[in-house]
Design an enzyme around this catalytic site. Structure first.
Site, PDB file in Angstrom:
ATOM      1  N   GLU A 278       0.831  -1.210   0.000  1.00  0.00           N
ATOM      2  CA  GLU A 278       0.000   0.000   0.000  1.00  0.00           C
ATOM      3  C   GLU A 278       0.869   1.265   0.000  1.00  0.00           C
ATOM      4  O   GLU A 278       0.553   2.250  -0.677  1.00  0.00           O
ATOM      5  CB  GLU A 278      -0.915  -0.018   1.241  1.00  0.00           C
ATOM      6  N   CYS A 298      -8.384  -2.200   4.125  1.00  0.00           N
ATOM      7  CA  CYS A 298      -8.300  -3.405   4.971  1.00  0.00           C
ATOM      8  C   CYS A 298      -9.582  -3.717   5.734  1.00  0.00           C
ATOM      9  O   CYS A 298      -9.698  -4.784   6.315  1.00  0.00           O
ATOM     10  CB  CYS A 298      -7.122  -3.350   5.933  1.00  0.00           C
ATOM     11  N   SER A 318      -7.385   1.741  -2.256  1.00  0.00           N
ATOM     12  CA  SER A 318      -6.183   0.953  -2.543  1.00  0.00           C
ATOM     13  C   SER A 318      -6.629  -0.394  -3.113  1.00  0.00           C
ATOM     14  O   SER A 318      -7.655  -0.946  -2.695  1.00  0.00           O
ATOM     15  CB  SER A 318      -5.399   0.727  -1.244  1.00  0.00           C
ATOM     16  N   GLU A 360     -16.217 -10.987   3.719  1.00  0.00           N
ATOM     17  CA  GLU A 360     -15.061 -10.751   2.841  1.00  0.00           C
ATOM     18  C   GLU A 360     -14.492 -12.059   2.283  1.00  0.00           C
ATOM     19  O   GLU A 360     -14.203 -12.167   1.092  1.00  0.00           O
ATOM     20  CB  GLU A 360     -13.970 -10.005   3.617  1.00  0.00           C
ATOM     21  N   GLU A 365     -13.977 -13.019  -5.672  1.00  0.00           N
ATOM     22  CA  GLU A 365     -12.627 -12.676  -6.147  1.00  0.00           C
ATOM     23  C   GLU A 365     -11.540 -13.098  -5.160  1.00  0.00           C
ATOM     24  O   GLU A 365     -10.357 -13.030  -5.479  1.00  0.00           O
ATOM     25  CB  GLU A 365     -12.516 -11.180  -6.481  1.00  0.00           C
ATOM     26  N   CYS A 502     -10.462  -1.949  15.022  1.00  0.00           N
ATOM     27  CA  CYS A 502     -10.758  -3.375  15.235  1.00  0.00           C
ATOM     28  C   CYS A 502     -10.879  -3.743  16.720  1.00  0.00           C
ATOM     29  O   CYS A 502     -11.548  -4.718  17.061  1.00  0.00           O
ATOM     30  CB  CYS A 502      -9.674  -4.237  14.615  1.00  0.00           C
TER      31      CYS A 502
END
Ligand code: SF4
Ligand code: SF4
Ligand code: SF4
Length: 573
Positions: A278, A298, A318, A360, A365, A502
């Site tokens: 990043e 993230c 990003s 996620e 993908e 988090c």
């Protein structure tokens, strides 16, 4: 200050206090259900009623201001009877499911009934019946256990700026619903789990993967690998009644090995890798005129939020996968090759503070040759459940260190767990990447703390950078709107879905107030202050991974394994 008389004793209060806030500061506990610290009172549940001398009825303390000389009774027979009746009415419309309920022993309704002495079913009535909402990969809703306190609705709209859920219907038919009652999976829900954290009952829980992981651990054909996120080691203690803010990293690693994990890796390693990718991406965008400000990627709830509500900002995100997904990708590629393991045999389990990580890892993908990079996500709460199931006493575990090659981390990777940590780690390494010299002061105080929005201007060898850190998506919404309206002084923005980052994620131990969250944050920065390796670019195992496998940051292999893309999502409302 003004003076009140509470239960016959003199109590001091601030002029702008509500009765509830004054009582709380004086150490007098008044039960509440709908009240939420930091948000205006809704006055819906009436549990916090008190008796005020001269007032005709009972008064909800959460929404009534104090006044000089006010005489308050918080425990008169009338007050106690009113509270008890409210709880009895709630229970009359509630299933008797405690023994089978995920919130058994952690349920505010259960505690209230116990504390108020409700020992028999005095009031009977027909009970509401709704289907459970089980379609979301992250959250399960059981409307029959809902007591309509409204906390989930408020956190979703007023803190997260999402408004995926609201009250539907009227009177006794009222229930909490998504738009057109389609279920969370088809709603604008970004899977953050903040509604789960505030829900007082078992009406909202994470979509658990404990059974699947337990099955993999006993299957001899599975090679089961764990990764644990930076914030988990400073919160897992609470699941075992160990002092809040205790770092149990070594004990957790030992416990994971004890219950059968074949390898234990630290997601902070791929947080370091994220900084390399990043940071290089930011420098590349600045030097080559790419989309700025660059937005961090993230936090998966934030990604879905941009895809749904601000798709014009997708080029600003990003392209780096999150540290969880980077770790998943290199476990099933580099690590599998190195250990001569068939990637399909590897069961990759990610231990996260986050319910959105479950969504996620299910994104199409996030696969290689149709094999998912991460198979299961366990929240901190689920890890607590799994360890207790296997009889682990965390306090008694002899600390062990995580496995090589992905157990080595810098503390820059570790502070990813707090809002501002990604930016601090990035600035430390960006200074090196731009100048070839280490940053003189590692601690970047303006980026630390619980504020929802923090900003920093930094000059690195003549390059002026504007940085912002936001947490809680309501704050992200405000900042994106400013940029939409022409603000152009920012180059890099860190966004964490959950307020404070988090450490306060939707998968973290329940019943944590703001002071507990601050202790968790302090624990992360304490780790940073006492260790030697404090910058991501000096992580020798990250360097080795580039030498042996990835090549260079933003190189072809990195792009294939560590980067991703985004897609606009339509929302019903
Ligand atoms: S929500 Fe609370 S009261 Fe209701 S069944 Fe679960 S533990 Fe029992
Ligand atoms: S998970 Fe987050 S976005 Fe979804 S309903 Fe709950 S608070 Fe709202
Ligand atoms: S789901 Fe939970 S937080 Fe939401 S209204 Fe019902 S009981 Fe309250």
């Amino acid at each position: 200050m003004i003076t009140l008389e509470v239960d016959g004793k003199i109590v001091e209060a601030k002029k702008d206090d509500t009765i509830l806030s004054a009582l709380k500061r004086a150490g007098i506990h008044v039960p509440t259900l709908c009240h939420m610290e930091g948000l205006p009172p809704s006055g819906a549940c009436r549990l916090c009623v008190v008796e005020i001398d001269g007032a005709p009825g009972l008064t909800p303390s959460c929404s009534f201001p104090v006044a000089e000389g006010m005489k308050i009774n918080t425990r008169s027979p009338r007050v106690i009877q009113a509270r008890k009746t409210i709880v009895e009415l709630l229970l009359a419309n509630h299933p008797d499911d405690c023994l089978y309920c995920a919130r058994n022993n952690h349920c505010e309704l259960q505690s209230l009934a116990h504390n108020l002495g409700v020992r028999q079913r005095r009031l009977q009535g027909s009970k509401a019946q709704h289907d459970m909402d089980v379609g979301s990969p992250s959250i399960i809703r059981d409307p029959d256990k809902c007591i309509l306190c409204g906390r989930c609705v408020r956190v979703c709209e007023e803190v997260q700026g999402v408004a995926a859920i609201d009250f539907a219907e009227r009177g006794a038919a009222t229930f909490i619903s998504t738009a057109f009652n389609t279920g969370l999976n088809l709603s604008s829900c970004i899977n953050c789990g903040q509604c789960v954290v505030v829900c007082p009952t078992g009406a909202l829980t994470e979509n658990s993967s404990v059974e699947e992981v337990a099955a993999a651990l006993t299957d001899p054909d599975c090679f089961v690998v764990a990764q644990h996120a930076p914030a988990v080691s400073v919160t897992l203690a609470e699941e075992f009644d160990i002092k809040t803010g205790t770092d149990v990293d070594g004990a957790m690693v030992a416990a994971l090995r004890r219950i059968g994990f074949d390898r234990v890796f630290d997601t902070s390693f791929t947080a370091d890798l994220t900084i390399m990718e990043e940071g290089s991406e930011l420098v590349h965008r600045i030097k080559n005129g790419g989309a700025l400000p660059m937005l961090t990627s993230c936090s998966p709830g934030w990604i879905k939020f941009v895809e749904e509500f601000y798709p014009e900002f997708m080029p600003n995100l990003s392209t780096c996968k999150s540290p969880q997904q980077m770790m998943g990708a290199i476990i099933k590629s580099f690590f599998a090759q190195r250990e001569a393991l068939n990637p399909a045999r590897i069961v990759s389990v990610s231990i996260m503070p986050c319910t959105a990580k479950k969504f996620e890892c299910s994104r199409p993908e996030m696969t290689q040759n149709h094999v998912p990079d991460v198979d299961y996500v366990l929240t901190t709460r689920e890890l607590g459940e799994l360890l207790r199931r296997y009889g682990i006493d965390l306090a008694a575990m002899e600390p062990e260190t995580a496995d090589t090659p992905f157990g080595e981390r810098s503390t820059a990777g570790k502070i990813f767990g707090a809002s501002g940590g990604v930016m601090e780690a990035a600035v430390r390494s960006a200074h090196f990447l731009l100048t070839g010299r280490e940053i003189p002061e590692l601690k970047i105080q303006p980026l630390r703390g619980m504020q929802g929005c923090k900003e920093l201007r930094v000059n690195i060898d003549g390059i002026e950078l504007g940085a912002a850190v936001v947490s809680g998506l309501g704050n992200a919404r405000k900042l994106l709107d400013e940029i939409r309206n022409g603000r152009d002084d920012l180059h890099f923005i860190e966004v964490m879905t959950c307020p404070g980052g988090c450490i306060n994620g939707g998968g973290q131990p329940l019943n944590a107030d703001i002071e507990a969250v601050k202790k968790r944050m302090k624990a992360l920065y304490a780790i940073d202050s006492k260790e030697q390796l404090r910058v991501s670019h000096q992580n020798k195992w990250v360097q080795k991974l580039y030498d042996e496998f990835l090549g260079e940051p933003l190189g072809e292999t990195s792009h294939r394994l560590l980067h991703t893309h985004y897609a606009k999502r339509d929302v019903l409302l």
